[in-house]
Write a protein that holds these residues in place. Structure first.
Motif, short mmCIF file in Angstrom:
data_model
loop_
_atom_site.label_atom_id
_atom_site.label_comp_id
_atom_site.label_asym_id
_atom_site.label_seq_id
_atom_site.Cartn_x
_atom_site.Cartn_y
_atom_site.Cartn_z
N ILE A 42 59.32 -31.58 -60.36
CA ILE A 42 58.44 -30.65 -61.14
C ILE A 42 59.39 -29.55 -61.81
O ILE A 42 59.98 -28.92 -60.95
CB ILE A 42 57.36 -29.99 -60.53
N PHE A 43 59.16 -29.20 -62.92
CA PHE A 43 60.03 -28.43 -63.77
C PHE A 43 59.34 -27.26 -64.62
O PHE A 43 58.51 -27.95 -65.61
CB PHE A 43 61.28 -29.10 -64.68
N ARG A 44 59.07 -26.25 -64.11
CA ARG A 44 58.34 -25.22 -64.70
C ARG A 44 56.81 -25.62 -65.17
O ARG A 44 56.30 -25.37 -66.15
CB ARG A 44 58.83 -24.88 -66.13
N GLY A 45 56.35 -26.48 -63.87
CA GLY A 45 55.19 -26.94 -64.16
C GLY A 45 54.99 -28.43 -64.82
O GLY A 45 53.90 -28.88 -64.46
N ARG A 206 52.16 -20.78 -76.65
CA ARG A 206 52.52 -19.62 -76.08
C ARG A 206 51.53 -19.31 -75.00
O ARG A 206 50.39 -19.46 -75.17
CB ARG A 206 52.67 -18.54 -76.87
N GLY A 207 51.90 -18.52 -73.76
CA GLY A 207 50.70 -18.07 -73.00
C GLY A 207 51.24 -18.27 -71.60
O GLY A 207 52.43 -18.68 -71.33
N PHE A 208 50.35 -17.81 -70.78
CA PHE A 208 50.46 -18.05 -69.26
C PHE A 208 50.70 -19.47 -69.06
O PHE A 208 49.83 -20.24 -69.40
CB PHE A 208 49.83 -17.15 -68.36
N HIS A 209 51.85 -19.94 -68.08
CA HIS A 209 52.05 -21.33 -68.30
C HIS A 209 51.77 -21.64 -66.88
O HIS A 209 50.71 -22.41 -66.56
CB HIS A 209 53.55 -21.30 -68.62
N ASP A 210 52.90 -21.36 -65.93
CA ASP A 210 52.69 -22.15 -64.66
C ASP A 210 52.86 -20.95 -63.48
O ASP A 210 53.53 -20.08 -63.48
CB ASP A 210 53.80 -23.12 -64.56
N GLY A 211 52.17 -21.38 -62.36
CA GLY A 211 52.40 -20.91 -61.21
C GLY A 211 52.81 -21.53 -59.95
O GLY A 211 52.53 -22.99 -59.98
N MET A 212 53.39 -20.86 -59.10
CA MET A 212 53.93 -21.88 -57.95
C MET A 212 53.83 -20.96 -56.83
O MET A 212 54.32 -19.65 -56.79
CB MET A 212 55.46 -22.32 -58.18
N VAL A 213 53.58 -21.34 -55.53
CA VAL A 213 53.67 -20.87 -54.32
C VAL A 213 54.54 -21.81 -53.30
O VAL A 213 54.38 -22.98 -53.45
CB VAL A 213 52.33 -20.48 -53.59
N LYS A 214 55.30 -21.31 -52.50
CA LYS A 214 56.12 -22.13 -51.54
C LYS A 214 56.10 -21.37 -50.26
O LYS A 214 56.13 -20.28 -49.79
CB LYS A 214 57.60 -21.94 -52.12
N LEU A 215 56.07 -22.47 -49.34
CA LEU A 215 56.41 -22.13 -47.89
C LEU A 215 57.59 -23.13 -47.24
O LEU A 215 57.49 -24.22 -47.66
CB LEU A 215 54.97 -22.37 -47.21
N GLY A 216 58.29 -22.37 -46.66
CA GLY A 216 59.43 -23.12 -45.78
C GLY A 216 59.84 -22.62 -44.70
O GLY A 216 59.87 -21.45 -44.29
N LEU A 217 60.89 -23.28 -44.27
CA LEU A 217 61.68 -23.08 -43.12
C LEU A 217 63.12 -22.93 -43.37
O LEU A 217 63.71 -23.84 -44.02
CB LEU A 217 61.35 -23.60 -41.77
N THR A 218 63.88 -21.94 -42.86
CA THR A 218 65.27 -22.05 -42.70
C THR A 218 65.81 -22.09 -41.26
O THR A 218 65.73 -21.09 -40.62
CB THR A 218 65.92 -20.99 -43.51
N ILE A 219 66.38 -23.12 -41.01
CA ILE A 219 66.82 -23.51 -39.52
C ILE A 219 68.35 -23.71 -39.63
O ILE A 219 68.78 -24.73 -40.16
CB ILE A 219 66.17 -24.84 -39.13
N PRO A 220 69.10 -22.66 -39.26
CA PRO A 220 70.37 -22.66 -39.34
C PRO A 220 71.21 -23.63 -38.05
O PRO A 220 70.33 -23.28 -37.01
CB PRO A 220 70.89 -21.19 -39.09
N VAL A 221 72.24 -24.28 -38.13
CA VAL A 221 72.72 -24.92 -37.28
C VAL A 221 74.22 -24.68 -37.34
O VAL A 221 74.95 -24.91 -38.27
CB VAL A 221 72.73 -26.69 -37.58
N LYS A 222 74.71 -23.91 -36.15
CA LYS A 222 76.03 -23.32 -36.21
C LYS A 222 76.51 -22.33 -37.51
O LYS A 222 77.45 -22.33 -38.08
CB LYS A 222 77.18 -24.37 -36.31
#
Length: 275
Positions: A42-45, A206-222
Motif C-alpha cells: 500500500i502506498f499512500r492508501g 484534493r482533500g483529506f486522503h489516507d490514514g494509517m495506524v501501525k502496531l509493531g515490535l522491535t526485537i534486537p539481536v546482538k
C-alpha cells in the motif's frame, strides 16, 4: 533526464560505500540494510499489490547528515489493479525501484530534513519528488512532511505522523505509529470522474486522503540486528478518497483518477542490520 539522475544517484551511493570501506573507524559513517515481506503493498492508501506477498529490500548509507537510500518492491503474484496495470498478470516481478537523497539538520530537539526521491515504477510512469520534513523530539514525536511531485503527477502530498515506542522486555520495544495524509492535485492528470460525462473531466482531486495506524515490535539481536513484525491498518479520510461509481461491464471508476483509498489490513515482518 530522470535516467541521468538515476545514474548520478547510483554514483553517489558508490562513493559513500567506498568512503565507508576505507574509513571503517569513522563514526560519522553509518548505514543499514533490510528486507521486509508483507501480504500486500500500500502506498499512500493506494493498492499497488493486493493478491500475494511482496518483498521489499532497502539500503541506506549516511555521512554527516547526508543520506542515500535504495528501496525496491518485488510482487510474487502481481496483477492488475486500478493503479497498477501489468502485461503479465499473476506472475512475480520487480515493479518498483526508489532512490532517495536527503540531508538532515538538527537544532536541539528539532530535525529538519530535505531531499529528493526518484520513483522507478513499472506499473506507472516514473516520476520525481522533492520533500521537506520537520520532526520534534517529544511525546509522540510529531513529524510533518510535505512531498511535491515535479515530473509526471504534479501535486502536493502532506502527511502528519505520530510515533512512540514503549519498552516491554529487556531491549524489546512495542512500537505505535499513525499517519494522516492530505492531497492537492495540480496537473490535469488529477481531474476527477464526472458522472455527467462519464470521463475524468471534473475538478482536480484534493482533500483529506489516507490514514494509517501501525502496531509493531522491535526485537534486537546482538544490538545491530533487528527483527520487526508489524501490523498496519489503512483507511480513507474522506468520502471523496474512497468514492467509486458503478460503470458498465461490472467495473467501478473511482472519483480519484489514481484509484480509491480502501480499508486494508497489512501485516508482515522485517529484518534490519545496522552498521
Amino acid at each position: 533526464m530522470i535516467k541521468k539522475v538515476v545514474v548520478v544517484l547510483f554514483l553517489l551511493l558508490l562513493v559513500l560505500v567506498a568512503q565507508a570501506s576505507y574509513c571503517e573507524e569513522n563514526k560519522d559513517i553509518s548505514g543499514s540494510a533490510s528486507i521486509s515481506t508483507f501480504n500486500q503493498y500500500i502506498f499512500r492508501g493506494y493498492e499497488i499489490g493486493k493478491s500475494g506477498l511482496v518483498i521489499q529490500p532497502s539500503m541506506t548509507l549516511s555521512l554527516k547528515g547526508f543520506s542515500a537510500t535504495f528501496w525496491g518492491n518485488m510482487d510474487i503474484n502481481q496483477r492488475n489493479t486500478k493503479t497498477a496495470t501489468f502485461n503479465n498478470e499473476f506472475k512475480k516481478g520487480w515493479n518498483e525501484t526508489d532512490l532517495t537523497l536527503s540531508y538532515t539538520h538538527t537544532i536541539k530537539d528539532l530535525s529538519i530534513t530535505g531531499g529528493y526521491i526518484y520513483y522507478g515504477t513499472k506499473y506507472a510512469d516514473e516520476t520525481e519528488e522533492v520533500f521537506v520534513a520537520l520532526s520534534y523530539k517529544t511525546i509522540a514525536n510529531p513529524t510533518i512532511t510535505v512531498y511535491r511531485d515535479i515530473t509526471n503527477y504534479k501535486g502536493t502530498y502532506i502527511n502528519l505522523g505520530l510515533s512512540h515506542s514503549f519498552p516491554v522486555y529487556k531491549d524489546t520495544t512495542l512500537d505505535l505509529a499513525t499517519g494522516f495524509g492530505y492531497f492537492i492535485g495540480e496537473s490535469d492528470y488529477w481531474k476527477t470522474y464526472e458522472r455527467s460525462t462519464g470521463t475524468y473531466t471534473g475538478s482536480k482531486y484534493r482533500g483529506f486522503h489516507d490514514g494509517m495506524v501501525k502496531l509493531g515490535l522491535t526485537i534486537p539481536v546482538k544490538k545491530v540486528f533487528l527483527i520487526q513484525p508489524t501490523v498496519q491498518y489503512w483507511f480513507p479520510l474522506s468520502s471523496d478518497a474512497k468514492k467509486e461509481y458503478p460503470t458498465p461491464a461490472d467495473i467501478k471508476d473511482s472519483y480519484n483518477p489514481n484509484g480509491p483509498v480502501k480499508y486494508n489490513l497489512v501485516y508482515g515482518i522485517g529484518f534490519t542490520y545496522n552498521f
